[in-house]
Design an enzyme around this catalytic site. Structure first.
Site, PDB file in Angstrom:
ATOM      1  N   TYR A 143       0.826  -1.210   0.000  1.00  0.00           N
ATOM      2  CA  TYR A 143       0.000   0.000   0.000  1.00  0.00           C
ATOM      3  C   TYR A 143       0.862   1.264   0.000  1.00  0.00           C
ATOM      4  O   TYR A 143       0.449   2.297  -0.503  1.00  0.00           O
ATOM      5  CB  TYR A 143      -0.899   0.033   1.237  1.00  0.00           C
ATOM      6  CG  TYR A 143      -2.240  -0.633   1.063  1.00  0.00           C
ATOM      7  CD1 TYR A 143      -2.341  -1.932   0.584  1.00  0.00           C
ATOM      8  CD2 TYR A 143      -3.413   0.034   1.407  1.00  0.00           C
ATOM      9  CE1 TYR A 143      -3.578  -2.550   0.456  1.00  0.00           C
ATOM     10  CE2 TYR A 143      -4.650  -0.572   1.279  1.00  0.00           C
ATOM     11  CZ  TYR A 143      -4.725  -1.861   0.800  1.00  0.00           C
ATOM     12  OH  TYR A 143      -5.950  -2.460   0.676  1.00  0.00           O
ATOM     13  N   LYS A 194       3.322 -15.171   1.874  1.00  0.00           N
ATOM     14  CA  LYS A 194       3.647 -16.050   0.752  1.00  0.00           C
ATOM     15  C   LYS A 194       5.161 -16.231   0.754  1.00  0.00           C
ATOM     16  O   LYS A 194       5.866 -15.752  -0.147  1.00  0.00           O
ATOM     17  CB  LYS A 194       3.160 -15.443  -0.571  1.00  0.00           C
ATOM     18  CG  LYS A 194       1.648 -15.468  -0.756  1.00  0.00           C
ATOM     19  CD  LYS A 194       1.120 -16.788  -1.305  1.00  0.00           C
ATOM     20  CE  LYS A 194       1.487 -16.974  -2.753  1.00  0.00           C
ATOM     21  NZ  LYS A 194       0.994 -18.294  -3.270  1.00  0.00           N
ATOM     22  N   ASP A 251      -6.214  -7.176   3.873  1.00  0.00           N
ATOM     23  CA  ASP A 251      -7.375  -6.537   3.240  1.00  0.00           C
ATOM     24  C   ASP A 251      -8.287  -7.620   2.658  1.00  0.00           C
ATOM     25  O   ASP A 251      -9.500  -7.633   2.904  1.00  0.00           O
ATOM     26  CB  ASP A 251      -6.877  -5.583   2.147  1.00  0.00           C
ATOM     27  CG  ASP A 251      -8.017  -4.826   1.480  1.00  0.00           C
ATOM     28  OD1 ASP A 251      -8.934  -4.394   2.206  1.00  0.00           O
ATOM     29  OD2 ASP A 251      -7.982  -4.670   0.250  1.00  0.00           O
ATOM     30  N   ASP A 255     -11.974  -9.340   4.436  1.00  0.00           N
ATOM     31  CA  ASP A 255     -13.263  -9.336   3.743  1.00  0.00           C
ATOM     32  C   ASP A 255     -13.824 -10.756   3.685  1.00  0.00           C
ATOM     33  O   ASP A 255     -15.014 -10.985   3.914  1.00  0.00           O
ATOM     34  CB  ASP A 255     -13.114  -8.803   2.307  1.00  0.00           C
ATOM     35  CG  ASP A 255     -13.433  -7.314   2.206  1.00  0.00           C
ATOM     36  OD1 ASP A 255     -13.281  -6.618   3.231  1.00  0.00           O
ATOM     37  OD2 ASP A 255     -13.829  -6.848   1.128  1.00  0.00           O
TER      38      ASP A 255
END
Ligand code: IPM
Ligand code: MG
Length: 370
Positions: A143, A194, A251, A255
């Site tokens: 981000y 990851k 993020d 959700d």
């Protein structure tokens, strides 16, 4: 009673102001009952701020947020501002607050309340009693990483660039928040990255492993690749207690986890900064549902996520555990009585408006506190 608790309310756009109004009744009630007195400020963010000032958030609002003990945020955005330049989007307001206030730890609970178990698209047996806490890093990663931008290559085509980057200290401080929370919960942390394809993920895994071994041997630490975590969240979400992960994976996964509960309109979040020498930490609380422009202005939005956000604020910023629990119990009682806003409506229940839901919560608060 002296108003010693500085609170900044930033309702924002869409349903933000509608749900915030219900929460302000609770603050007034706490004041009236002489339980706590707040010095409450208001400010504009998102589209509301763009309309008034041309900017999604002004330096003045950022300063006032920095000088508050806690920020209660509503939601930002809507079709009216979709065509703003990339640097003037309403979303810049929340990203700026996170960055400028150093709010690196985004706590996103996904809990299934028994009265709403049918709201989940997953089978009740899979989600009954679900109680996950996702700790998402919120001021770093892709981000905010540099370099970023869109550049033009010599052959005339363009190249978009973002950079995933994490330092050991960034990883350690957010992992500490996760480990500390786990100690107050079921004592388990799952760290997600990851590490199989990204060096930043490898460093994440090594750093969390070392911190866990050195400072939190009592917490059970596991690791999972982010794609597998997404699958596991749908397959068997109850295997998780606390999940800690970076900004982008957090993020997405938050959700996903929120939808295991089926009721986005119910879920709060907290974003915390580092404690200073006096133990004070900047903090922001917001529902995760967003501005919901499609239902804004109709008086039908669910005010409970904003209400649960206030409960988190009372608990984490003002150490008012009893009052936080009281607010949560009031919400639960209202649901048990069968009251439902449109988003969580089920057959046989009573459909209510935003204001009716807010009023019902107030009635329950009165009753529980009597
Ligand atoms: C969230 C939102 C924000 C994010 C947007 C509005 C910038 O999706 O809080 O999850 O991506 O962090
Ligand atoms: Mg999001």
């Amino acid at each position: 009673m002296p108003a010693n608790k500085k609170l900044l309310m930033l309702p924002g756009d869409g349903i933000g102001p509608e749900v915030m109004r219900e929460v302000s009744h609770i603050l007034e009630w706490l004041d009236r009952r002489r339980i706590a007195s707040f010095d409450i400020g208001q400010g504009l963010v998102g589209g509301a701020s763009i309309d008034a000032t041309g900017l999604p958030i002004t330096p003045d609002v950022v300063d006032r947020a920095k000088n508050s003990d806690a920020v209660l945020f509503g939601a930002v955005g809507g079709p009216k501002w979709d065509k703003m330049g990339f640097d003037l989007r309403p979303e810049i307001a929340i990203l700026t607050l996170r960055r400028e206030l150093g709010l690196f730890a985004n706590l996103r609970p996904a809990t299934v309340l028994d009265p709403l178990i049918e709201a989940s698209t997953l089978k009740p047996d899979i989600v009954r009693g679900l109680d996950i806490m996702i700790v998402r890093e919120a001021t770093g990663g892709i981000y905010f990483g540099e370099p970023r931008g869109i550049e033009t290559l010599p052959d005339g085509q363009k190249r978009g660039i973002n950079t995933e980057v994490y330092t050991t200290s960034e990883i350690e401080r957010v992992a500490r928040v996760a480990f500390d929370l786990a100690r107050q919960r079921q004592g388990r942390v799952c760290s997600v990255e990851k590490a199989n394809v990204m060096e930043s993920g490898l460093l994440w895994r090594q750093t969390v492993t070392a911190l866990g071994a050195a400072e939190y041997p009592d917490v059970a630490l596991s690791h999972m690749y982010a794609d597998n975590c997404a699958m596991q969240l749908v397959r068997n979400p109850r295997q998780f207690d606390v999940i800690v992960t970076g900004n982008l994976f957090g993020d997405l996964l938050s959700d996903l986890a929120s939808m295991c509960t089926g009721s986005l309109g119910m879920l709060p979040s907290a974003t915390l900064g580092a404690p200073d020498s006096s133990g004070r930490r900047l903090s922001l609380y917001e529902p995760i549902h967003g501005s919901a422009p499609d239902i804004a202005g109709q008086g039908i939005a669910n005010p409970l996520a904003q209400t649960f956000s206030l409960a988190m604020l009372l608990r984490y910023s003002f150490d008012m555990k009893e009052e936080a629990a009281l607010v949560e119990q009031a919400c639960l009682a209202v649901l048990e009585q069968g009251l439902r806003t449109a988003d969580i409506m089920q057959e046989g229940k009573t459909r209510v408006t935003t204001m009716e839901m807010g009023a019902a919560v107030m009635r329950e608060l009165e009753r529980l506190a009597a």
